[in-house]
Design a protein around this motif. Structure first.
Motif, PDB file in Angstrom:
ATOM      1  N   SER A   7      -5.673  -1.578   5.133  1.00  0.00           N
ATOM      2  CA  SER A   7      -5.469  -0.334   4.394  1.00  0.00           C
ATOM      3  C   SER A   7      -5.745   0.845   5.317  1.00  0.00           C
ATOM      4  O   SER A   7      -6.837   0.986   5.855  1.00  0.00           O
ATOM      5  CB  SER A   7      -6.408  -0.302   3.188  1.00  0.00           C
ATOM      6  OG  SER A   7      -6.182   0.867   2.448  1.00  0.00           O
ATOM      7  N   ILE A   8      -4.726   1.683   5.489  1.00  0.00           N
ATOM      8  CA  ILE A   8      -4.878   2.890   6.307  1.00  0.00           C
ATOM      9  C   ILE A   8      -5.201   4.047   5.371  1.00  0.00           C
ATOM     10  O   ILE A   8      -4.468   4.295   4.418  1.00  0.00           O
ATOM     11  CB  ILE A   8      -3.577   3.183   7.083  1.00  0.00           C
ATOM     12  CG1 ILE A   8      -3.326   2.093   8.127  1.00  0.00           C
ATOM     13  CG2 ILE A   8      -3.622   4.573   7.726  1.00  0.00           C
ATOM     14  CD1 ILE A   8      -1.976   2.219   8.840  1.00  0.00           C
ATOM     15  N   CYS A  75      -0.199  -7.761   5.062  1.00  0.00           N
ATOM     16  CA  CYS A  75       0.556  -6.532   4.795  1.00  0.00           C
ATOM     17  C   CYS A  75      -0.323  -5.309   5.053  1.00  0.00           C
ATOM     18  O   CYS A  75      -1.540  -5.421   5.190  1.00  0.00           O
ATOM     19  CB  CYS A  75       1.048  -6.511   3.350  1.00  0.00           C
ATOM     20  SG  CYS A  75      -0.278  -6.622   2.146  1.00  0.00           S
ATOM     21  N   ILE A  76       0.369  -4.163   5.118  1.00  0.00           N
ATOM     22  CA  ILE A  76      -0.325  -2.891   5.339  1.00  0.00           C
ATOM     23  C   ILE A  76      -0.074  -1.978   4.143  1.00  0.00           C
ATOM     24  O   ILE A  76       1.048  -1.904   3.625  1.00  0.00           O
ATOM     25  CB  ILE A  76       0.206  -2.196   6.621  1.00  0.00           C
ATOM     26  CG1 ILE A  76      -0.128  -3.043   7.857  1.00  0.00           C
ATOM     27  CG2 ILE A  76      -0.367  -0.782   6.771  1.00  0.00           C
ATOM     28  CD1 ILE A  76       0.440  -2.477   9.165  1.00  0.00           C
ATOM     29  N   GLY A  77      -1.138  -1.277   3.704  1.00  0.00           N
ATOM     30  CA  GLY A  77      -1.000  -0.224   2.700  1.00  0.00           C
ATOM     31  C   GLY A  77      -1.420   1.101   3.320  1.00  0.00           C
ATOM     32  O   GLY A  77      -2.302   1.127   4.185  1.00  0.00           O
ATOM     33  N   ILE A  78      -0.787   2.188   2.899  1.00  0.00           N
ATOM     34  CA  ILE A  78      -1.124   3.507   3.444  1.00  0.00           C
ATOM     35  C   ILE A  78      -1.507   4.451   2.319  1.00  0.00           C
ATOM     36  O   ILE A  78      -0.809   4.548   1.308  1.00  0.00           O
ATOM     37  CB  ILE A  78       0.074   4.125   4.207  1.00  0.00           C
ATOM     38  CG1 ILE A  78       0.496   3.233   5.379  1.00  0.00           C
ATOM     39  CG2 ILE A  78      -0.264   5.534   4.705  1.00  0.00           C
ATOM     40  CD1 ILE A  78       1.741   3.728   6.120  1.00  0.00           C
ATOM     41  N   THR A  79      -2.641   5.139   2.489  1.00  0.00           N
ATOM     42  CA  THR A  79      -2.979   6.264   1.627  1.00  0.00           C
ATOM     43  C   THR A  79      -3.318   7.438   2.536  1.00  0.00           C
ATOM     44  O   THR A  79      -3.687   7.250   3.694  1.00  0.00           O
ATOM     45  CB  THR A  79      -4.118   5.926   0.642  1.00  0.00           C
ATOM     46  OG1 THR A  79      -4.371   7.086  -0.162  1.00  0.00           O
ATOM     47  CG2 THR A  79      -5.404   5.525   1.356  1.00  0.00           C
ATOM     48  N   ASN A  80      -3.160   8.655   2.038  1.00  0.00           N
ATOM     49  CA  ASN A  80      -3.179   9.791   2.958  1.00  0.00           C
ATOM     50  C   ASN A  80      -3.555  11.101   2.286  1.00  0.00           C
ATOM     51  O   ASN A  80      -3.397  11.245   1.073  1.00  0.00           O
ATOM     52  CB  ASN A  80      -1.775   9.948   3.562  1.00  0.00           C
ATOM     53  CG  ASN A  80      -0.715  10.095   2.486  1.00  0.00           C
ATOM     54  OD1 ASN A  80      -0.443   9.148   1.728  1.00  0.00           O
ATOM     55  ND2 ASN A  80      -0.142  11.270   2.393  1.00  0.00           N
ATOM     56  N   THR A 435     -12.737   3.621  -3.150  1.00  0.00           N
ATOM     57  CA  THR A 435     -11.621   3.361  -4.062  1.00  0.00           C
ATOM     58  C   THR A 435     -10.269   3.793  -3.495  1.00  0.00           C
ATOM     59  O   THR A 435      -9.248   3.255  -3.899  1.00  0.00           O
ATOM     60  CB  THR A 435     -11.866   4.081  -5.393  1.00  0.00           C
ATOM     61  OG1 THR A 435     -12.157   5.436  -5.084  1.00  0.00           O
ATOM     62  CG2 THR A 435     -13.032   3.477  -6.126  1.00  0.00           C
ATOM     63  N   THR A 436     -10.268   4.764  -2.588  1.00  0.00           N
ATOM     64  CA  THR A 436      -8.994   5.263  -2.050  1.00  0.00           C
ATOM     65  C   THR A 436      -8.314   4.179  -1.219  1.00  0.00           C
ATOM     66  O   THR A 436      -7.156   3.832  -1.457  1.00  0.00           O
ATOM     67  CB  THR A 436      -9.242   6.522  -1.195  1.00  0.00           C
ATOM     68  OG1 THR A 436     -10.025   7.432  -1.956  1.00  0.00           O
ATOM     69  CG2 THR A 436      -7.954   7.191  -0.802  1.00  0.00           C
ATOM     70  N   ALA A 437      -9.041   3.641  -0.251  1.00  0.00           N
ATOM     71  CA  ALA A 437      -8.488   2.567   0.582  1.00  0.00           C
ATOM     72  C   ALA A 437      -8.165   1.345  -0.274  1.00  0.00           C
ATOM     73  O   ALA A 437      -7.151   0.672  -0.072  1.00  0.00           O
ATOM     74  CB  ALA A 437      -9.489   2.194   1.671  1.00  0.00           C
TER      75      ALA A 437
END
Ligand code: ADP
Length: 492
Positions: A7-8, A75-80, A435-437
């Protein structure tokens, strides 16, 4: 089994990466801060290349710290950080200007002109947003108008625009993917949140060519494949979601009425409103909570500029405490009949007041007022401001049943107890406060089947502690009256 999820979490002051296992437990983290540029009064910029390099380094760090290989990542997840605006050359991949950060106010005048033309209502109707420099549209227009040759290149389809998620996707896929998700799109002020399309009228209004915009996908979707050269193995990118929406998703606020509030530097409160987009009459934002399988869930959002930052001021400005954690025991020594009020309008007031000219003040001091009363008033300002947001939501037809909280400030038990007392509802602190990541990891994992369903995610949500109301209506009324009076005196 390669069931790890990377998780980014690309934030405003640092880039982070967190590795989760398939039980959604944290395995390792990597983090790097990056440079903040303040080139002019009210201007805030980031170097988009530095956003990328610190993100990449954080990912490598998390992988090394876990002692795993890239091929172990499913897999990769992105939050920003949301709204921050980047424009780059499609051919060279180089940004044509520094990223203009969500906090940047350079387009305030431009927004005022649009407001004077009576356009705020239309914009709110289409986007759920208030006409403010905060959002991407006016920043993008500024770049196209200010960089020599940018507009012509944009018209020729040679430039790409994206929020941070979109730029990272471009980098991770080595230019193969120019996509974003519906939550990030909903913060640009160019996206119609009812039709879920880029809005032609808004593109005309801000003079933005359609060809510069990314494709908008669900939050759990095929966003492309992280090139093998980047981390050592190809990894599908299958989740993208803006930071506050990610926190709400990580808190499993899946049903209409479920609400989360994040207390970091500032505070962001989001209430899920289900398939219904509620138009606020109290200056809250309507926004996309998430979009899954083509179905949109909406939220109302209220933001406060100063939450934990008020404690930083008490620590670094006033220098009456050495660490924010001292505040809890100091506050415990105060009587519950609180008479000192601190209105932290250091940079104006956010929702529901949106008063940029107001400045901070402390009221109600007597000769026996000392350190503990000031510290308590600072903590309580976060509680009262949350009540302001909840009142606004309730006036818009919402109904707060309970509140799930996260962020660095929720370590403070005093704050959460007083929150339950003043809001007269239960306040829940979960075990995982990252919680964000977690929200981005959930999205990515949902798409490839590491997680089965929203129900299975809800069953993973673990309560650490419940705070229940202990005060009566008289106390609530008296305290909040004092706050309202203080706000009234502070507003410009
Ligand atoms: P951000 O992600 O916005 O950088 P964090 O979620 O890490 O912020 O939260 C840090 C904030 O929480 C700081 O502003 C700090 O003042 C505040 N904080 C941390 N611990 C406490 C505490 N025990 N009591 C009150 N505030 C705290």
């Amino acid at each position: 089994m390669n069931q790890y999820i990377l998780s980014i979490d690309q934030g405003t002051t640092s880039s982070r990466a967190i590795l989760f296992d398939s039980e959604a437990s944290i395995i390792s983290t990597g983090q790097q801060e990056f440079t903040q540029f303040f080139p002019d009064d009210g201007w805030v910029e980031h170097d988009a290349e530095e956003i990328w390099t610190t993100t990449l380094d954080s990912c490598k760090l998390a992988i090394n710290n876990a002692g795993i290989q890239a091929q172990d990542i499913a897999c990769i997840g992105i939050t920003n950080q949301r709204e921050t605006t980047i424009v780059w050359d499609r051919e060279s991949g180089k940004p044509i200007h520094r990223a203009i950060v969500w906090q940047d106010r350079r387009t305030a005048k431009f927004c005022e002109t649009l407001r004077d033309q009576g356009l705020e209502e239309t914009i709110q109707e289409k986007t759920g947003l208030l006409l403010d420099p905060y959002f991407s549209a006016s920043k993008l227009a500024w770049i196209l108008d200010s960089i020599p040759g940018a507009r012509e290149k944009a018209e020729d389809g040679k430039l790409a625009f994206g929020t941070v998620d979109c730029f990272l996707l471009w980098k991770l896929t080595q230019g193969k993917s120019h996509c974003t998700d519906a939550t990030n799109a909903s913060r640009t002020m160019l996206f119609n949140i009812s039709s879920q399309q880029w809005d032609e009228d808004l593109l005309t209004l801000f003079n933005i060519p359609l060809s510069i915009l990314p494709e908008v996908k669900d939050c759990a979707a095929d966003f492309g494949v992280c090139d093998a050269e980047i981390l050592g193995s190809e990894i599908p990118i299958t989740g993208v979601i803006g930071d506050q929406q990610a926190a709400a998703f990580g808190q499993c606020c899946f049903e209409s009425g479920m609400t989360k509030s994040t207390y970091g530097t500032g505070c962001f409160l989001l209430m899920n409103t289900g398939a219904e987009m509620i138009k606020s009459s109290n200056r809250l934002l309507s926004t996309v909570a998430y979009r899954l399988n083509g179905e949109t869930s909406y939220a109302v959002e209220g933001s406060i500029f100063m939450a934990g930052a008020t404690m930083q001021w008490v620590r670094d400005g006033l220098q009456i405490i050495k660490d924010a954690s001292e505040s809890e025991s100091l506050a415990e020594q105060c009587s519950d009949d609180l008479k000192v009020f601190l209105v932290p309008a250091f940079t104006g007031l956010g929702a529901p007041y949106w008063d940029t000219e107001a400045r901070a003040a402390i009221y109600g001091m007597t000769r026996d007022t000392g350190k503990k009363e000031i510290v308590t008033a600072a903590l309580m300002s976060v509680v009262y401001q949350t009540k302001d947001l909840v009142n606004a939501i309730n006036s818009d037809g919402g109904k707060l049943e309970s509140l799930r909280v996260d962020g660095g400030m929720v370590k403070n038990n005093y704050v959460l107890q007083k929150m339950a007392d003043l809001l007269d509802c239960e306040v829940y602190r979960p075990r995982i406060t990252e919680t964000t990541a977690l929200g981005a990891a959930y999205m990515a994992g949902l798409h490839i089947g590491v997680f089965e369903s929203l129900e299975s995610l809800s069953s993973k949500w673990q309560l650490e502690r419940t705070f229940s109301p202990e005060k009566n209506e008289q106390w609530r009324e008296q305290q909040y009256k004092g706050w309202e009076k203080a706000i009234e005196r502070t507003r410009s």
